[in-house]
Enzyme design. Structure first.
Site, short mmCIF file in Angstrom:
data_model
loop_
_atom_site.label_atom_id
_atom_site.label_comp_id
_atom_site.label_asym_id
_atom_site.label_seq_id
_atom_site.Cartn_x
_atom_site.Cartn_y
_atom_site.Cartn_z
N ASN A 35 -12.04 -2.78 1.23
CA ASN A 35 -10.95 -3.01 2.18
C ASN A 35 -11.54 -3.30 3.54
O ASN A 35 -12.09 -4.38 3.77
CB ASN A 35 -10.00 -1.81 2.19
CG ASN A 35 -8.94 -1.92 3.25
OD1 ASN A 35 -8.37 -2.98 3.43
ND2 ASN A 35 -8.69 -0.86 3.98
N GLU A 36 -11.48 -2.33 4.44
CA GLU A 36 -12.03 -2.57 5.79
C GLU A 36 -13.44 -2.01 5.84
O GLU A 36 -13.69 -0.98 6.46
CB GLU A 36 -11.15 -1.86 6.83
CG GLU A 36 -9.90 -2.62 7.14
CD GLU A 36 -9.01 -1.92 8.13
OE1 GLU A 36 -9.24 -0.73 8.44
OE2 GLU A 36 -8.05 -2.55 8.58
N CYS A 47 -6.51 1.38 3.05
CA CYS A 47 -7.37 2.56 3.04
C CYS A 47 -7.22 3.36 1.75
O CYS A 47 -8.14 4.11 1.38
CB CYS A 47 -7.06 3.44 4.24
SG CYS A 47 -7.45 2.64 5.80
N GLU A 101 0.86 -1.19 0.00
CA GLU A 101 0.00 0.00 0.00
C GLU A 101 0.89 1.23 0.00
O GLU A 101 1.96 1.23 0.62
CB GLU A 101 -0.90 0.02 1.24
CG GLU A 101 -1.66 1.33 1.36
CD GLU A 101 -2.77 1.33 2.40
OE1 GLU A 101 -2.67 0.54 3.36
OE2 GLU A 101 -3.70 2.12 2.26
O1 AHR Z 1 -1.88 -1.02 6.89
C1 AHR Z 1 -2.30 0.25 7.23
C2 AHR Z 1 -3.81 0.37 7.23
O2 AHR Z 1 -4.35 -0.44 8.21
C3 AHR Z 1 -4.52 -0.10 5.98
O3 AHR Z 1 -4.56 0.88 5.02
C4 AHR Z 1 -5.90 -0.39 6.48
O4 AHR Z 1 -6.51 -1.41 5.73
C5 AHR Z 1 -5.70 -0.74 7.93
O5 AHR Z 1 -6.50 0.01 8.73
#
Ligand code: AHR
Length: 675
Positions: A386-387, A252, A57
């Protein structure tokens, strides 16, 4: 959760354990030596190739300023202040009718108003530029003359503000701007010495104006020598992890803070000059680590991500936006894409599959071929969201699933279980994922020491008929400031013995975050740290590497003094797992000793090749100070050691597992090799 927890098995184990202890045989007591007995596991035992992978990321300057080898920050003058990253002298103006539609800004360099003064622009890269003596650097710039008088000369210099050196410049070259049409000019520069905090300066030499745009500097020495390349040292560090799966681009970053800033893969293809530059959401996520100059150039876009996955031999696993923005940051549901608008989002996902796998008669398959890859990338997995959590996620996910299953039943779909490995969202999402028949569910586990110490048994009780698990983000966050430290890495290793043991239900696992710039990070701990010249592999990195390298091909069952080995204080904080590696022809046992005592272990391998092995190796990973880790000053403070087993060790397989260590025992036998 009832479906997922095998309570009978858990109670059974406790009862056996109680009996065992009440008989007077405690783990630490009379039975000083632990007998780890390997048994062939019943049923399906294949270890998934994807088991240990990586998750990339763009956080902590992982892309621009990190993996992406571009050395110029704000090369297209598109940051909210077009001069950010630049110092200017003389007569320099910003204009916005440039040749690249998505990045319209450029600079007009006009002669300074006094012959002693000069017009120049200077860029210090990402916390300075790391320049190597005698190495070749490729400079390029888009430019045009303005007043109809050509050619006009630009002088390009590499240098370092170093008080010890009288001459600052380490390389000089010239570009003759020959026409009033926009054109790309290129130049090679070779620094006369090493610089860790180098910069580039561009002077207007003549007495007429010149327009400049997309100023770029790349080292020649990049991964596979590709144009628009990646830092070789960083990719090599990734390759050494032998990742089986490669998740990208977030995290994110996929969500964005609003729908405009969500990750849109189609915008990351084609000429880099025209890939839209946008702010990175990690620029302002943590007030105490505010980086107003953190942007995404998308120089590494989806084509580059797929290529990298192929280079690494990892299954690509892209994640697409599910029509939701970051739910941590969303003030209200109305900020998400309305269901009625979801068609475009779903189409993006379908087009992505076509881009990766379609033949050249398809629109997106042709695009991939035109970019240089006629063969399909062989995409098998797709993450949706994602989350994410809540009703808003589930109803959107259902629509994605329906459309993708219809068009591409061959693709395995991954859903989210929210941001935490337990709790309300997690508990409510898992049954929904089962209902939607997701192939895998992404779990995120950023937890403290206690959680990791107890979670090696987490997956033992998961329902084998439910979707499989993708432990998509995890890291042990020590209560003391989240620093990387050896003992956190060891706790991760303990947790991973549970993944090894349960690789029938956990199909893939990726630590997070992967990369962090030492001078510009937002989140820690991280797997690999770097500055402009150095790569620092953390203790966690070595744990990942060990588990990946020795993941084996078949799971084996392991007992300790007759009991299943779960780890934890009741078992003297001894954690272990066993696999057979048919490629190497070896039986492999990993042992994590989290206790402060050395522990004698006897590895009973009679069920494998009659327990006779002509050759063996021991990999030992420990530190003299469990709070230590590798740093810029001391990048090799904690590294694993490999040694051959002595003949005696091969014969009687008795060892001492040192206090606070991870050790791997490899017993080789040709009979174990697949023919
Ligand atoms: O790894 C950092 C962040 O942690 C990622 O972007 C997210 O998916 C999680 O909250």
């Amino acid at each position: 959760m009832e479906k997922r927890v095998n309570r009978t098995a858990a109670i059974g184990l406790l009862a056996t354990l109680a009996l065992f202890v009440s008989e007077g045989d405690s783990w630490a007591g009379e039975l000083a030596e632990k007998r780890l007995m390997v048994q062939s596991a019943a049923g399906e035992t294949k270890v998934p190739e994807t088991l240990y992978g990586i998750f990339f990321e763009d956080i902590n300057f992982a892309a621009d300023g990190g993996l992406y080898a571009e050395m110029v920050k704000n090369r297209s003058f598109e940051f909210y202040d077009p001069f950010m990253g630049w110092e200017i002298a003389g007569n320099v103006k910003v204009r916005d009718d440039g040749p690249f539609e998505n990045n319209p800004h450029y600079l007009r360099l006009a002669p300074a108003d006094n012959r002693w003064r000069q017009t120049a622009i200077q860029n210090g890269g990402f916390c300075g530029m790391g320049l190597k003596k005698e190495a070749c650097y490729h400079f390029s710039i888009w430019a045009r003359t303005v007043d109809g008088v050509a050619p006009q000369t630009l002088r390009v210099e590499l240098g370092e503000s170093d008080a010890d050196t009288w001459g600052q410049m380490v390389a000089v070259g010239k570009v003759e701007v020959s026409t009033s049409q926009w054109k790309r000019y290129a130049l090679e520069l070779k620094p006369s010495r090493n610089c860790n905090a180098g910069f580039i300066r561009i002077f207007l030499e003549g007495d007429r104006s010149v327009d400049v745009e997309h100023v770029s500097l790349f080292p020649e020495d990049v991964w596979k020598g590709r144009e628009n390349g990646m830092r070789r040292d960083l990719v090599e560090a990734l390759a050494d992890l032998h990742p089986g799966v490669f998740r990208f681009p977030g995290g994110c970053v996929v969500e964005g803070v609003d729908l405009n800033t969500r990750y849109q893969w189609k915008k990351t293809l084609g000429p880099v000059e025209n890939r839209p530059v946008m702010e990175n959401r990690w620029q302002f996520t943590f007030q105490q680590r505010f980086y107003p100059d953190y942007y995404q150039s998308h120089g590494i876009g989806f084509y580059e991500f797929f290529l990298l996955a192929e280079d690494l031999g990892a299954e690509p696993l892209p994640v697409v936006n599910a029509g939701l923005i970051c739910q941590f940051m969303a003030d209200s549901e109305s900020q998400h894409a309305p269901i009625s608008d979801l068609g475009g989002y779903i189409q993006d996902a379908l087009d992505l599959i076509e881009f990766a796998n379609g033949d050249q008669t398809t629109r997106w398959g042709r695009m991939r071929a035109e970019l240089g890859h006629p063969e399909p990338f062989g995409l098998k997995y797709l993450g949706i969201g994602n989350e994410q959590w809540g009703r808003e996620y589930v109803e959107r996910l259902a629509l994605f699933v329906k459309a993708i299953r219809k068009a591409h039943p061959e693709i395995q779909l991954i859903g989210s279980s929210g941001p935490s490995p337990e709790g309300k969202e997690f508990e409510s999402l898992w049954p929904e994922m089962a209902r939607l028949k997701m192939d895998l569910v992404d779990e995120h586990c950023y937890r403290d020491e206690a959680w990791f110490a107890k979670s090696a048994s987490r997956y033992d009780s998961y329902d084998r008929n439910a979707p499989h698990v993708f432990a998509g983000e995890y890291a042990c966050h020590c209560r003391e400031n989240g620093r990387n430290r050896f003992d956190a890495a060891l706790l991760e290793a303990a947790f991973m013995t549970g993944i090894d043991r349960n690789s029938d239900v956990v199909a893939m696992a990726t630590y997070a975050p992967l990369l962090a710039h030492c001078q510009a990070w937002q989140w820690r701990p991280d797997l690999i740290w770097f500055d402009n010249s150095t790569v620092i592999k953390s203790a966690s990195y070595y744990v990942q590497r060990i588990f990946s390298e020795y993941k084996g091909t078949e799971r084996l069952k392991l007992t300790c003094n007759g009991l299943e080995l779960y780890g934890g204080p009741a078992q003297d904080s001894l954690y272990a797992s066993a696999v057979c590696d048919r490629r190497r022809g070896a039986c492999i046992i990993k042992v994590v000793n989290l206790s402060d005592n050395d522990q004698d272990i006897h590895l009973d391998l009679r069920s494998i090749a009659k327990g006779q092995f002509p050759r063996g190796e021991v990999v030992m990973f420990r530190a003299d100070d469990s709070e230590a880790d590798n740093t810029l000053e001391n990048p090799n403070r904690v590294t694993p050691e490999v040694r051959p087993m002595t003949r005696e060790e091969c014969n009687n397989s008795s060892f001492t597992s040192p206090a606070r260590s991870l050790s791997v025992y490899l017993f080789y036998d040709r009979a174990l090799k697949c023919q």
